[in-house]
Motif scaffolding. Structure first.
Motif, PDB file in Angstrom:
ATOM      1  N   GLY A  99       0.826  -1.211   0.000  1.00  0.00           N
ATOM      2  CA  GLY A  99       0.000   0.000   0.000  1.00  0.00           C
ATOM      3  C   GLY A  99       0.855   1.253   0.000  1.00  0.00           C
ATOM      4  N   PHE A 100       1.924   1.242   0.794  1.00  0.00           N
ATOM      5  CA  PHE A 100       2.835   2.387   0.836  1.00  0.00           C
ATOM      6  C   PHE A 100       3.488   2.614  -0.516  1.00  0.00           C
ATOM      7  CE2 PHE A 100       7.119   4.106   1.607  1.00  0.00           C
ATOM      8  CZ  PHE A 100       6.762   5.323   2.162  1.00  0.00           C
ATOM      9  N   LEU A 101       3.975   1.534  -1.139  1.00  0.00           N
ATOM     10  CA  LEU A 101       4.616   1.650  -2.454  1.00  0.00           C
ATOM     11  C   LEU A 101       3.620   2.121  -3.519  1.00  0.00           C
ATOM     12  CD1 LEU A 101       6.930  -1.498  -2.426  1.00  0.00           C
ATOM     13  CD2 LEU A 101       7.596   0.905  -2.137  1.00  0.00           C
ATOM     14  N   ALA A 102       2.399   1.633  -3.455  1.00  0.00           N
ATOM     15  CA  ALA A 102       1.377   2.077  -4.409  1.00  0.00           C
ATOM     16  C   ALA A 102       1.100   3.563  -4.217  1.00  0.00           C
ATOM     17  CB  ALA A 102       0.094   1.265  -4.234  1.00  0.00           C
ATOM     18  N   GLY A 103       1.074   4.015  -2.977  1.00  0.00           N
ATOM     19  CA  GLY A 103       0.870   5.438  -2.709  1.00  0.00           C
ATOM     20  C   GLY A 103       1.993   6.288  -3.261  1.00  0.00           C
ATOM     21  N   LEU A 104       3.218   5.834  -3.089  1.00  0.00           N
ATOM     22  CA  LEU A 104       4.354   6.564  -3.656  1.00  0.00           C
ATOM     23  C   LEU A 104       4.260   6.636  -5.174  1.00  0.00           C
ATOM     24  CD1 LEU A 104       7.447   5.376  -1.578  1.00  0.00           C
ATOM     25  CD2 LEU A 104       6.443   7.658  -1.666  1.00  0.00           C
ATOM     26  N   GLY A 107       1.548   9.006  -6.180  1.00  0.00           N
ATOM     27  CA  GLY A 107       1.976  10.375  -5.901  1.00  0.00           C
ATOM     28  C   GLY A 107       2.950  10.887  -6.938  1.00  0.00           C
ATOM     29  N   GLN A 108       3.884  10.049  -7.352  1.00  0.00           N
ATOM     30  CA  GLN A 108       4.857  10.460  -8.371  1.00  0.00           C
ATOM     31  C   GLN A 108       4.186  10.660  -9.724  1.00  0.00           C
ATOM     32  OE1 GLN A 108       8.074  11.328  -8.104  1.00  0.00           O
ATOM     33  NE2 GLN A 108       7.814  11.146  -5.886  1.00  0.00           N
ATOM     34  N   SER A 109       3.242   9.824 -10.054  1.00  0.00           N
ATOM     35  CA  SER A 109       2.586   9.959 -11.354  1.00  0.00           C
ATOM     36  C   SER A 109       1.659  11.171 -11.390  1.00  0.00           C
ATOM     37  CB  SER A 109       1.806   8.694 -11.699  1.00  0.00           C
ATOM     38  OG  SER A 109       0.688   8.569 -10.839  1.00  0.00           O
ATOM     39  N   MET A 110       1.148  11.608 -10.248  1.00  0.00           N
ATOM     40  CA  MET A 110       0.267  12.774 -10.186  1.00  0.00           C
ATOM     41  C   MET A 110       1.058  14.080 -10.164  1.00  0.00           C
ATOM     42  SD  MET A 110      -2.855  11.557 -10.036  1.00  0.00           S
ATOM     43  CE  MET A 110      -3.912  12.720  -9.229  1.00  0.00           C
ATOM     44  N   ASN A 111       2.322  14.019  -9.858  1.00  0.00           N
ATOM     45  CA  ASN A 111       3.160  15.209  -9.759  1.00  0.00           C
ATOM     46  C   ASN A 111       3.477  15.731 -11.154  1.00  0.00           C
ATOM     47  OD1 ASN A 111       4.732  17.207  -8.790  1.00  0.00           O
ATOM     48  ND2 ASN A 111       6.268  15.873  -7.860  1.00  0.00           N
ATOM     49  N   THR A 113       5.684  18.301 -11.940  1.00  0.00           N
ATOM     50  CA  THR A 113       7.101  18.643 -12.141  1.00  0.00           C
ATOM     51  C   THR A 113       7.946  17.409 -11.942  1.00  0.00           C
ATOM     52  OG1 THR A 113       7.343  19.278  -9.834  1.00  0.00           O
ATOM     53  CG2 THR A 113       6.731  21.009 -11.379  1.00  0.00           C
ATOM     54  N   PRO A 114       8.864  17.134 -12.869  1.00  0.00           N
ATOM     55  CA  PRO A 114       9.727  15.964 -12.706  1.00  0.00           C
ATOM     56  C   PRO A 114      10.748  16.207 -11.611  1.00  0.00           C
ATOM     57  CG  PRO A 114      10.275  17.142 -14.724  1.00  0.00           C
ATOM     58  CD  PRO A 114       9.078  17.815 -14.140  1.00  0.00           C
ATOM     59  N   ARG A 115      11.011  15.205 -10.807  1.00  0.00           N
ATOM     60  CA  ARG A 115      11.992  15.301  -9.739  1.00  0.00           C
ATOM     61  C   ARG A 115      13.110  14.298  -9.995  1.00  0.00           C
ATOM     62  NH1 ARG A 115       8.596  15.856  -4.187  1.00  0.00           N
ATOM     63  NH2 ARG A 115       7.704  17.860  -4.668  1.00  0.00           N
ATOM     64  N   ARG A 116      14.268  14.716  -9.596  1.00  0.00           N
ATOM     65  CA  ARG A 116      15.415  13.835  -9.719  1.00  0.00           C
ATOM     66  C   ARG A 116      15.793  13.349  -8.349  1.00  0.00           C
ATOM     67  NH1 ARG A 116      18.668  17.484 -14.040  1.00  0.00           N
ATOM     68  NH2 ARG A 116      17.179  17.200 -15.692  1.00  0.00           N
ATOM     69  N   TRP A 117      16.194  12.118  -8.251  1.00  0.00           N
ATOM     70  CA  TRP A 117      16.515  11.504  -6.964  1.00  0.00           C
ATOM     71  C   TRP A 117      18.002  11.674  -6.600  1.00  0.00           C
ATOM     72  CZ3 TRP A 117      12.950   9.978  -3.633  1.00  0.00           C
ATOM     73  CH2 TRP A 117      11.651   9.823  -4.133  1.00  0.00           C
ATOM     74  N   TYR A 118      18.744  12.361  -7.389  1.00  0.00           N
ATOM     75  CA  TYR A 118      20.168  12.523  -7.088  1.00  0.00           C
ATOM     76  C   TYR A 118      20.505  13.937  -6.714  1.00  0.00           C
ATOM     77  CZ  TYR A 118      20.206  13.864 -12.005  1.00  0.00           C
ATOM     78  OH  TYR A 118      19.965  14.436 -13.202  1.00  0.00           O
TER      79      TYR A 118
END
Length: 118
Positions: A99-104, A107-111, A113-118
């Motif tokens: 459930g937590f992973l699905a929420g993440l 959330g990322q697909s609804m955002n 602006t693209p975010r970078r993890w680095y």
């Protein structure tokens, strides 16, 4: 000339009396029709009330059976959980993690602006 008017007057009186008689008959017919409609409406109301009552009884009996079945299944699940606490904890943990992973992911697909993890 006066004779012509007098001969017309009884004719008009006859027509007026005939029309009044027809109006009285029509009023009687309307009264009968109104009574018939009223009786028919009462019958339809009784039928609808009876059908609603039958529907309610059927729905109540089905709901009662469904509730009983749900209670039985909940007791069975509860017994299995009590008998196997380790397995229950693992299953609940995995479900929570998914459930937590699905929420993440959502959330990322609804955002926008693209975010970078680095």
């Amino acid at each position: 000339m006066a004779d012509t008017n007098k001969s017309d007057t009884p004719h008009i009186d006859d027509i007026q009396k005939a029309l009044e008689k027809q109006i009285a008959e029509l009023r009687k017919e309307i009264t009968k029709i109104n009574k018939s409609i009223s009786a028919r409406g009462a019958e339809m109301l009784d039928d609808a009330s009876e059908q609603a009552s039958d529907f309610y009884e059927t729905a109540a009996s089905r709901a009662s059976r469904t509730a009983q079945q749900l209670r039985t299944q909940a007791q069975a699940v509860s017994e299995v959980a009590r008998d196997n606490p380790g397995t229950t904890t693992a299953v609940v943990g995995v479900i929570g993690l998914l459930g937590f992973l699905a929420g993440l992911a959502i959330g990322q697909s609804m955002n926008d602006t693209p975010r970078r993890w680095y």
